[in-house]
Design a protein around this motif. Sequence first.
Motif, PDB file in Angstrom:
ATOM      1  N   MET A  19      18.947  31.540  37.782  1.00  0.00           N
ATOM      2  CA  MET A  19      19.293  30.460  38.678  1.00  0.00           C
ATOM      3  C   MET A  19      18.075  30.161  39.551  1.00  0.00           C
ATOM      4  O   MET A  19      17.468  31.055  40.127  1.00  0.00           O
ATOM      5  CB  MET A  19      20.492  30.875  39.523  1.00  0.00           C
ATOM      6  N   GLY A  20      17.731  28.903  39.625  1.00  0.00           N
ATOM      7  CA  GLY A  20      16.586  28.495  40.416  1.00  0.00           C
ATOM      8  C   GLY A  20      16.992  28.063  41.817  1.00  0.00           C
ATOM      9  O   GLY A  20      18.175  27.946  42.134  1.00  0.00           O
ATOM     10  N   PRO A  21      16.004  27.794  42.649  1.00  0.00           N
ATOM     11  CA  PRO A  21      16.300  27.332  44.005  1.00  0.00           C
ATOM     12  C   PRO A  21      16.820  25.891  43.995  1.00  0.00           C
ATOM     13  O   PRO A  21      16.597  25.144  43.044  1.00  0.00           O
ATOM     14  CB  PRO A  21      14.942  27.412  44.704  1.00  0.00           C
ATOM     15  N   VAL A  22      17.501  25.510  45.036  1.00  0.00           N
ATOM     16  CA  VAL A  22      17.944  24.130  45.191  1.00  0.00           C
ATOM     17  C   VAL A  22      16.719  23.292  45.534  1.00  0.00           C
ATOM     18  O   VAL A  22      15.969  23.622  46.455  1.00  0.00           O
ATOM     19  CB  VAL A  22      19.009  24.001  46.308  1.00  0.00           C
ATOM     20  N   ARG A  23      16.492  22.238  44.763  1.00  0.00           N
ATOM     21  CA  ARG A  23      15.371  21.323  44.994  1.00  0.00           C
ATOM     22  C   ARG A  23      15.912  20.065  45.667  1.00  0.00           C
ATOM     23  O   ARG A  23      16.737  19.365  45.086  1.00  0.00           O
ATOM     24  CB  ARG A  23      14.685  20.947  43.686  1.00  0.00           C
ATOM     25  N   THR A  24      15.463  19.813  46.871  1.00  0.00           N
ATOM     26  CA  THR A  24      15.926  18.647  47.622  1.00  0.00           C
ATOM     27  C   THR A  24      14.812  17.611  47.713  1.00  0.00           C
ATOM     28  O   THR A  24      13.744  17.789  47.148  1.00  0.00           O
ATOM     29  CB  THR A  24      16.362  19.065  49.040  1.00  0.00           C
ATOM     30  N   GLY A  25      15.066  16.535  48.428  1.00  0.00           N
ATOM     31  CA  GLY A  25      14.046  15.506  48.624  1.00  0.00           C
ATOM     32  C   GLY A  25      13.994  14.477  47.522  1.00  0.00           C
ATOM     33  O   GLY A  25      13.019  13.739  47.404  1.00  0.00           O
ATOM     34  N   LEU A  26      15.027  14.418  46.684  1.00  0.00           N
ATOM     35  CA  LEU A  26      15.053  13.426  45.625  1.00  0.00           C
ATOM     36  C   LEU A  26      15.496  12.072  46.163  1.00  0.00           C
ATOM     37  O   LEU A  26      15.966  11.960  47.295  1.00  0.00           O
ATOM     38  CB  LEU A  26      16.004  13.872  44.503  1.00  0.00           C
ATOM     39  N   LYS A  27      15.396  11.073  45.352  1.00  0.00           N
ATOM     40  CA  LYS A  27      15.805   9.707  45.672  1.00  0.00           C
ATOM     41  C   LYS A  27      17.226   9.700  46.265  1.00  0.00           C
ATOM     42  O   LYS A  27      18.105  10.409  45.779  1.00  0.00           O
ATOM     43  CB  LYS A  27      15.759   8.896  44.378  1.00  0.00           C
ATOM     44  N   GLU A  28      17.420   8.887  47.297  1.00  0.00           N
ATOM     45  CA  GLU A  28      18.731   8.681  47.923  1.00  0.00           C
ATOM     46  C   GLU A  28      19.390   9.968  48.412  1.00  0.00           C
ATOM     47  O   GLU A  28      20.611  10.104  48.387  1.00  0.00           O
ATOM     48  CB  GLU A  28      19.673   7.953  46.958  1.00  0.00           C
ATOM     49  N   GLY A  29      18.592  10.946  48.828  1.00  0.00           N
ATOM     50  CA  GLY A  29      19.139  12.190  49.363  1.00  0.00           C
ATOM     51  C   GLY A  29      19.663  13.153  48.314  1.00  0.00           C
ATOM     52  O   GLY A  29      20.463  14.039  48.620  1.00  0.00           O
ATOM     53  N   GLN A  38      18.600  24.404  38.918  1.00  0.00           N
ATOM     54  CA  GLN A  38      18.562  24.817  37.523  1.00  0.00           C
ATOM     55  C   GLN A  38      19.372  26.097  37.348  1.00  0.00           C
ATOM     56  O   GLN A  38      19.264  27.026  38.140  1.00  0.00           O
ATOM     57  CB  GLN A  38      17.131  25.054  37.065  1.00  0.00           C
ATOM     58  N   TYR A  39      20.165  26.117  36.280  1.00  0.00           N
ATOM     59  CA  TYR A  39      20.922  27.291  35.877  1.00  0.00           C
ATOM     60  C   TYR A  39      20.478  27.685  34.477  1.00  0.00           C
ATOM     61  O   TYR A  39      19.692  26.975  33.858  1.00  0.00           O
ATOM     62  CB  TYR A  39      22.428  26.990  35.892  1.00  0.00           C
ATOM     63  N   GLN A  40      20.985  28.778  33.951  1.00  0.00           N
ATOM     64  CA  GLN A  40      20.562  29.269  32.653  1.00  0.00           C
ATOM     65  C   GLN A  40      20.790  28.241  31.543  1.00  0.00           C
ATOM     66  O   GLN A  40      19.970  28.106  30.641  1.00  0.00           O
ATOM     67  CB  GLN A  40      21.298  30.560  32.321  1.00  0.00           C
ATOM     68  N   ARG A  41      21.874  27.485  31.588  1.00  0.00           N
ATOM     69  CA  ARG A  41      22.201  26.561  30.503  1.00  0.00           C
ATOM     70  C   ARG A  41      22.123  25.092  30.894  1.00  0.00           C
ATOM     71  O   ARG A  41      22.700  24.238  30.233  1.00  0.00           O
ATOM     72  CB  ARG A  41      23.586  26.866  29.967  1.00  0.00           C
ATOM     73  N   GLY A  42      21.438  24.787  31.970  1.00  0.00           N
ATOM     74  CA  GLY A  42      21.306  23.393  32.365  1.00  0.00           C
ATOM     75  C   GLY A  42      21.095  23.243  33.856  1.00  0.00           C
ATOM     76  O   GLY A  42      20.708  24.192  34.534  1.00  0.00           O
ATOM     77  N   PHE A  43      21.359  22.060  34.352  1.00  0.00           N
ATOM     78  CA  PHE A  43      21.121  21.726  35.749  1.00  0.00           C
ATOM     79  C   PHE A  43      22.394  21.146  36.356  1.00  0.00           C
ATOM     80  O   PHE A  43      23.214  20.558  35.653  1.00  0.00           O
ATOM     81  CB  PHE A  43      20.027  20.654  35.858  1.00  0.00           C
ATOM     82  N   VAL A  44      22.510  21.276  37.663  1.00  0.00           N
ATOM     83  CA  VAL A  44      23.503  20.517  38.417  1.00  0.00           C
ATOM     84  C   VAL A  44      22.703  19.541  39.265  1.00  0.00           C
ATOM     85  O   VAL A  44      21.813  19.948  40.014  1.00  0.00           O
ATOM     86  CB  VAL A  44      24.397  21.416  39.285  1.00  0.00           C
ATOM     87  N   VAL A  45      22.997  18.256  39.099  1.00  0.00           N
ATOM     88  CA  VAL A  45      22.300  17.182  39.805  1.00  0.00           C
ATOM     89  C   VAL A  45      23.273  16.587  40.812  1.00  0.00           C
ATOM     90  O   VAL A  45      24.421  16.308  40.474  1.00  0.00           O
ATOM     91  CB  VAL A  45      21.824  16.094  38.807  1.00  0.00           C
ATOM     92  N   TYR A  46      22.810  16.378  42.036  1.00  0.00           N
ATOM     93  CA  TYR A  46      23.681  15.896  43.103  1.00  0.00           C
ATOM     94  C   TYR A  46      23.079  14.681  43.800  1.00  0.00           C
ATOM     95  O   TYR A  46      21.873  14.623  44.023  1.00  0.00           O
ATOM     96  CB  TYR A  46      23.902  16.995  44.148  1.00  0.00           C
ATOM     97  N   SER A  47      23.915  13.735  44.124  1.00  0.00           N
ATOM     98  CA  SER A  47      23.551  12.671  45.061  1.00  0.00           C
ATOM     99  C   SER A  47      24.806  12.395  45.896  1.00  0.00           C
ATOM    100  O   SER A  47      25.928  12.603  45.423  1.00  0.00           O
ATOM    101  CB  SER A  47      23.079  11.403  44.350  1.00  0.00           C
ATOM    102  N   GLU A 100      16.248  10.609  37.910  1.00  0.00           N
ATOM    103  CA  GLU A 100      16.926   9.731  38.894  1.00  0.00           C
ATOM    104  C   GLU A 100      16.044   8.570  39.347  1.00  0.00           C
ATOM    105  O   GLU A 100      16.556   7.555  39.819  1.00  0.00           O
ATOM    106  CB  GLU A 100      17.409  10.548  40.112  1.00  0.00           C
ATOM    107  N   LYS A 101      14.735   8.683  39.172  1.00  0.00           N
ATOM    108  CA  LYS A 101      13.820   7.608  39.583  1.00  0.00           C
ATOM    109  C   LYS A 101      13.746   6.479  38.559  1.00  0.00           C
ATOM    110  O   LYS A 101      13.257   5.403  38.856  1.00  0.00           O
ATOM    111  CB  LYS A 101      12.424   8.175  39.828  1.00  0.00           C
TER     112      LYS A 101
END
Length: 108
Positions: free
Chosen positions: A1-11, A16-25, A47-48
């Motif tokens: 499990m990776g760290p939460v990456r913030t600062g993306l478009k629109e907040g 990253q997890y072992q089998r994919g990602f969770v993307v949030y807006s 997202e860009k």
Amino acid sequence: MGPVRTGLKEGGAYRQYQRGFVVYSPSTGAQVSRGAIRTAYGKLGYEKGRLGYPTMLEAGIAGVTFQKYQGETISLDFHRRRACPCRSHPGQMGGWTWDARVSGRACF
């Protein structure tokens, strides 16, 4: 499990997890992003790009898996082994249908 990456478009953010990602807006909530659909999403700028954020989990009908985004839908056709961005609009199949024959669209 990776760290939460913030600062993306629109907040937005992702993790990253072992089998994919969770993307949030804030406007779409948290959505799973993985596999060949995520690869196509990345090639289109995440997202860009023109797709924006995912708005639903992956779903599947008749050998096609798809995930709807703010701008378009990516469908993964297991018979043809390719993922294609395509326009989505109100219709059938869980409230949405898609047209994978959009001219000029690359498949991955």
